[in-house]
Design a protein around this motif. Structure first.
Motif, PDB file in Angstrom:
ATOM      1  N   SER B  11       0.797  -1.222   0.210  1.00 37.62           N
ATOM      2  CA  SER B  11      -0.129   0.036  -0.207  1.00 37.62           C
ATOM      3  C   SER B  11       0.924   1.281  -0.050  1.00 37.62           C
ATOM      4  N   GLU B  12       1.958   1.260   0.824  1.00 33.04           N
ATOM      5  CA  GLU B  12       2.929   2.226   0.660  1.00 33.04           C
ATOM      6  C   GLU B  12       3.300   2.569  -0.933  1.00 33.04           C
ATOM      7  N   ARG B  13       3.719   1.527  -1.770  1.00 32.14           N
ATOM      8  CA  ARG B  13       4.114   1.832  -3.003  1.00 32.14           C
ATOM      9  C   ARG B  13       3.048   2.395  -3.781  1.00 32.14           C
ATOM     10  N   VAL B  14       1.814   1.597  -3.590  1.00 30.21           N
ATOM     11  CA  VAL B  14       0.753   2.241  -4.356  1.00 30.21           C
ATOM     12  C   VAL B  14       0.649   3.772  -4.225  1.00 30.21           C
ATOM     13  N   TRP B  15       0.527   4.430  -2.590  1.00 30.52           N
ATOM     14  CA  TRP B  15       0.321   5.617  -2.386  1.00 30.52           C
ATOM     15  C   TRP B  15       1.550   6.593  -2.964  1.00 30.52           C
ATOM     16  N   MET B  16       2.769   6.021  -3.122  1.00 29.03           N
ATOM     17  CA  MET B  16       3.892   6.778  -3.596  1.00 29.03           C
ATOM     18  C   MET B  16       3.679   6.927  -5.023  1.00 29.03           C
ATOM     19  N   GLY B  17       2.989   6.076  -5.766  1.00 32.66           N
ATOM     20  CA  GLY B  17       2.706   6.080  -7.122  1.00 32.66           C
ATOM     21  C   GLY B  17       1.629   7.250  -7.365  1.00 32.66           C
ATOM     22  N   VAL B  18       0.755   7.181  -6.483  1.00 32.49           N
ATOM     23  CA  VAL B  18      -0.447   8.285  -6.644  1.00 32.49           C
ATOM     24  C   VAL B  18       0.361   9.436  -6.596  1.00 32.49           C
ATOM     25  N   VAL B  19       0.868   9.763  -5.409  1.00 30.90           N
ATOM     26  CA  VAL B  19       1.532  10.993  -5.289  1.00 30.90           C
ATOM     27  C   VAL B  19       2.460  11.318  -6.492  1.00 30.90           C
ATOM     28  N   ALA B  20       3.316  10.227  -6.916  1.00 30.56           N
ATOM     29  CA  ALA B  20       4.038  10.709  -8.136  1.00 30.56           C
ATOM     30  C   ALA B  20       3.410  11.060  -9.456  1.00 30.56           C
ATOM     31  N   VAL B  21       2.312  10.485  -9.695  1.00 30.90           N
ATOM     32  CA  VAL B  21       1.437  10.636 -10.795  1.00 30.90           C
ATOM     33  C   VAL B  21       0.855  11.995 -10.733  1.00 30.90           C
ATOM     34  N   ALA B  22       0.035  12.493  -9.497  1.00 32.83           N
ATOM     35  CA  ALA B  22      -0.394  13.647  -9.128  1.00 32.83           C
ATOM     36  C   ALA B  22       0.618  14.943  -9.439  1.00 32.83           C
ATOM     37  N   SER B  23       1.813  14.679  -8.627  1.00 32.91           N
ATOM     38  CA  SER B  23       2.669  15.833  -8.952  1.00 32.91           C
ATOM     39  C   SER B  23       3.174  15.785 -10.299  1.00 32.91           C
ATOM     40  N   GLY B  24       3.363  14.908 -10.782  1.00 34.20           N
ATOM     41  CA  GLY B  24       3.884  14.986 -12.388  1.00 34.20           C
ATOM     42  C   GLY B  24       2.635  15.784 -13.262  1.00 34.20           C
ATOM     43  N   LEU B  25       1.466  15.470 -12.764  1.00 31.17           N
ATOM     44  CA  LEU B  25       0.542  16.064 -13.710  1.00 31.17           C
ATOM     45  C   LEU B  25       0.421  17.367 -13.331  1.00 31.17           C
ATOM     46  N   VAL B  26       0.538  18.038 -12.206  1.00 25.31           N
ATOM     47  CA  VAL B  26       0.502  19.527 -11.988  1.00 25.31           C
ATOM     48  C   VAL B  26       1.798  20.175 -12.488  1.00 25.31           C
ATOM     49  N   PHE B  27       2.547  19.472 -12.590  1.00 24.43           N
ATOM     50  CA  PHE B  27       3.803  20.149 -13.383  1.00 24.43           C
ATOM     51  C   PHE B  27       3.620  20.252 -14.901  1.00 24.43           C
ATOM     52  N   THR B  28       3.293  19.091 -15.327  1.00 22.46           N
ATOM     53  CA  THR B  28       2.814  18.904 -16.825  1.00 22.46           C
ATOM     54  C   THR B  28       1.867  20.001 -17.213  1.00 22.46           C
ATOM     55  N   VAL B  29       0.763  20.263 -16.490  1.00 25.50           N
ATOM     56  CA  VAL B  29      -0.440  21.254 -16.769  1.00 25.50           C
ATOM     57  C   VAL B  29       0.130  22.655 -16.425  1.00 25.50           C
ATOM     58  N   LEU B  30       0.959  22.916 -15.621  1.00 25.58           N
ATOM     59  CA  LEU B  30       1.619  24.346 -15.232  1.00 25.58           C
ATOM     60  C   LEU B  30       2.506  24.476 -16.583  1.00 25.58           C
ATOM     61  N   GLY B  31       3.312  23.449 -16.849  1.00 21.46           N
ATOM     62  CA  GLY B  31       4.455  23.554 -18.080  1.00 21.46           C
ATOM     63  C   GLY B  31       3.528  24.111 -19.213  1.00 21.46           C
ATOM     64  N   PHE B  32       2.713  23.205 -19.428  1.00 21.17           N
ATOM     65  CA  PHE B  32       1.821  23.453 -20.631  1.00 21.17           C
ATOM     66  C   PHE B  32       1.240  24.901 -20.787  1.00 21.17           C
ATOM     67  N   LEU B  33       0.734  25.382 -19.771  1.00 24.97           N
ATOM     68  CA  LEU B  33       0.121  26.621 -19.427  1.00 24.97           C
ATOM     69  C   LEU B  33       1.140  27.685 -19.724  1.00 24.97           C
ATOM     70  N   VAL B  34       2.125  27.717 -19.221  1.00 26.60           N
ATOM     71  CA  VAL B  34       3.305  28.746 -19.326  1.00 26.60           C
ATOM     72  C   VAL B  34       3.642  28.590 -20.660  1.00 26.60           C
ATOM     73  N   ALA B  35       3.956  27.403 -21.307  1.00 24.06           N
ATOM     74  CA  ALA B  35       4.406  27.211 -22.881  1.00 24.06           C
ATOM     75  C   ALA B  35       3.375  27.921 -23.728  1.00 24.06           C
ATOM     76  N   VAL B  36       2.042  27.717 -23.437  1.00 22.96           N
ATOM     77  CA  VAL B  36       1.144  28.391 -24.440  1.00 22.96           C
ATOM     78  C   VAL B  36       1.188  29.712 -24.530  1.00 22.96           C
ATOM     79  N   LEU B  37       1.338  30.338 -22.983  1.00 24.17           N
ATOM     80  CA  LEU B  37       1.403  31.668 -22.939  1.00 24.17           C
ATOM     81  C   LEU B  37       2.758  32.339 -23.559  1.00 24.17           C
ATOM     82  N   VAL B  38       3.818  31.568 -23.314  1.00 26.15           N
ATOM     83  CA  VAL B  38       5.106  32.243 -23.842  1.00 26.15           C
ATOM     84  C   VAL B  38       5.125  32.166 -25.422  1.00 26.15           C
ATOM     85  N   MET B  39       4.533  31.131 -25.900  1.00 28.33           N
ATOM     86  CA  MET B  39       4.662  31.084 -27.345  1.00 28.33           C
ATOM     87  C   MET B  39       3.798  32.141 -28.098  1.00 28.33           C
TER      88      MET B  39
END
Lengths: 252, 292
Positions: B11-39
């Motif tokens: 269950s620890e591994r599962v939770w680590m996975g969830v956290v990793a995916v969630a934070s990855g998603l946040v960074f991806t969306v934020l990066g995408f947002l900034v990229a669109v604005l910058v372009m």
């Protein structure tokens, strides 16, 4: 026998309906060190905090009885708390430094009371730090944050801060219980040194400490002052069975 | 390794996975947002010139005049007005709530502030239309729509959030510091001014920056009372337009894919960078000065 500095007469304190101190009467001689011992929750801290009326900060605290310092009734309603607390300093269990520099910590009290002159402030700070045996360790570093000091140094800083307002009475609430043995010993030395010049009332859980530094010892239990006498007598030949039981470790 | 421990590890591994995916998603969306604005912003700036766009005040999007200097000034003015008004009242409310009020008053005040911070901004704008605009007009200070009205509405809107955060910062000052200060003979005022405020300065500044960030980005409440003057500065009581309100106004005029849509990207990026720089530099100062 020296002059009486603090006199308490039938002092009782309640927190709401809960009695914390019951009918305590005692005298403290000027320049003496009085140690207060007793099991946890026996009212030692309350007794201490009623002398500078800090107990009134607790919601629903009620005080009854009379306390005189130098013959002045300090529990009367029109008593000026600022003037009282200038005369009665206090050191707490946890070494407390404000998040300011070493200098500003010690200068805090004098500034409250209107001292602005930079030269005079410096003189007071230096003198207080010397009295608290901290000067040699912090000279030239007075502008550094006080939080960089060790626990024992911070407790001596707290003492210097209290001394800087030039009190006559110093209350100490288990001043060494959060310190390592070496730092605790230094605080004890200081208490012995302050004796005579200041009247000290000290709460302690450490019986050896009470025996080493105090002139008089009072034993409290369940809010009552069971026995008070010269420290040598209390520790060698207590009159009350309850005191004896506590000293021999049967109560705690 | 027994079964219990094996399942705990799984269950620890599962939770680590969830956290990793969630934070990855946040960074991806934020990066995408900034990229669109910058372009979008780079494309626009290359065509119209950076200095020309930032320092001018001509705004006629359909005629291709796209200078945003006035919006930047108006954004700064409205925000500054709001903060100037909210700061003293917010600190006062926080001090009252945390140190002065009795248990009963404290509960009620806290409840009101929580409720007020949950009110949608359109409701604050509505209050601005119903009360502030006629009030200012009644004082003979113009039509009532303008920078001061927007500042007032915004101040009231950020007041609850700022007060609650400042309240928490003041509560974080430990009880034995208060006692130490009082035992040295401080009266209640001295205790607040000399100990509590300096000791909670880091938290107060965080509260201030959070409120500031919210004020700069607010659109709806401001739009409703600002008046929308785009090419001329009419004074503090006159109408204006901020970066946020003008993006809103011209979303329909310059839709995605239209030739000058890039100016909206550019404005959004200016807003984004402005807030980030402001909170970033002030935040660094706080950490440098705060609790050592």
């Amino acid at each position: 026998m020296a002059r009486v500095k603090i006199q308490m007469q039938s002092v009782s304190v309640w927190y709401g309906a809960q009695p914390a101190l019951r009918q305590v009467s005692l005298d403290v001689a000027e320049g003496a060190v009085l140690a207060l011992i007793g099991p946890s929750g026996c009212g030692k801290s309350t007794l201490l905090r009623v002398i500078n009326r800090l107990v009134e900060r607790t919601p629903e605290a009620k005080i009854q009885g009379r306390i005189w310092i130098d013959g002045e009734d300090i529990l009367r309603p029109e008593m000026d708390l600022v003037r009282l607390r200038k005369r009665v300093g206090m050191i707490f269990q946890r070494p407390i430094s404000f998040p300011f520099s070493i200098f500003d910590n010690v200068a805090y009290g004098p500034r409250l009371h209107g001292l602005k002159d930079a030269f005079e402030l410096r003189r007071v700070v230096e003198l207080s730090l010397k009295q608290a045996a901290l000067w040699d360790e912090v000279r030239g570093k007075l502008r550094r944050p006080a939080s960089g000091l060790s626990g024992g140094q911070q407790q001596r800083l707290a003492l210097a801060r209290a001394l800087a307002v030039n009190p006559q009475v110093i209350l100490m609430d288990e001043p060494t219980s959060a310190l390592d043995p070496g730092s605790a010993a230094r605080i004890e030395e200081l208490v012995v040194k302050l004796k005579g010049q200041y009247t000290v009332v000290m709460v302690t859980h450490n019986l050896q400490q009470a025996a080493r530094v105090s002139d008089f010892t009072g034993y409290l239990q369940a809010g009552r002052l069971i026995e008070l006498g010269e420290t040598s007598v209390i520790f060698t030949a207590p009159r009350d069975r309850r005191t004896e039981a506590y000293l021999t470790g049967q109560i705690d | 390794m027994n079964i219990q421990e094996a399942s705990r590890r799984r269950s620890e591994r599962v939770w680590m996975g969830v956290v990793a995916v969630a934070s990855g998603l946040v960074f991806t969306v934020l990066g995408f947002l900034v990229a669109v604005l910058v372009m979008g912003a780079i494309g626009f700036a290359a065509q119209h010139g950076l200095v020309h766009t930032l320092l001018g005040a001509r705004w006629q999007p359909l005629a291709g005049r796209l200078q945003i200097g006035l919006f930047i000034v108006d954004s700064a003015l409205v925000t500054a007005l709001a903060m100037l008004l909210a700061l003293p009242f917010g600190i006062a409310v926080a001090i009252f709530g945390s140190l002065v009020a009795g248990a009963w008053e404290r509960t009620v005040l806290r409840w009101i502030l929580t409720l007020a911070s949950a009110v949608p901004s359109v409701a604050y704008g509505w209050w601005g239309l119903a009360v502030v605009v006629p009030g200012i007009r009644g004082l003979g200070l113009g039509a009532g729509y303008g920078l001061v009205s927007a500042g007032l509405v915004l101040a009231l809107m950020i007041l609850p959030t700022f007060s609650v955060l400042a309240w928490e910062a003041i509560l974080a000052v430990p009880e034995d510091w208060h006692q130490t200060s009082l035992a040295l003979g401080a009266n209640d005022d001295q205790n607040i001014i000399r100990l509590v405020l300096p000791a909670s300065m880091a938290g107060l500044q965080t509260a201030f920056l959070t409120a500031l960030a919210r004020a700069v980005g607010e659109t709806m409440a401001v739009q409703m009372v600002l008046g929308g003057a785009v090419s001329h500065f009419y004074g503090l009581f006159g109408p204006g337009a901020t970066l946020t309100t003008q993006i809103l106004t011209d979303m329909a005029v310059l839709p995605v894919g239209s030739p000058n849509h890039g100016v909206l990207d550019f404005m959004a990026l200016v807003l984004f960078l402005g807030v980030t720089l402001m909170t970033g530099t002030m935040g660094r100062q706080v950490r440098g000065r705060g609790r050592p």
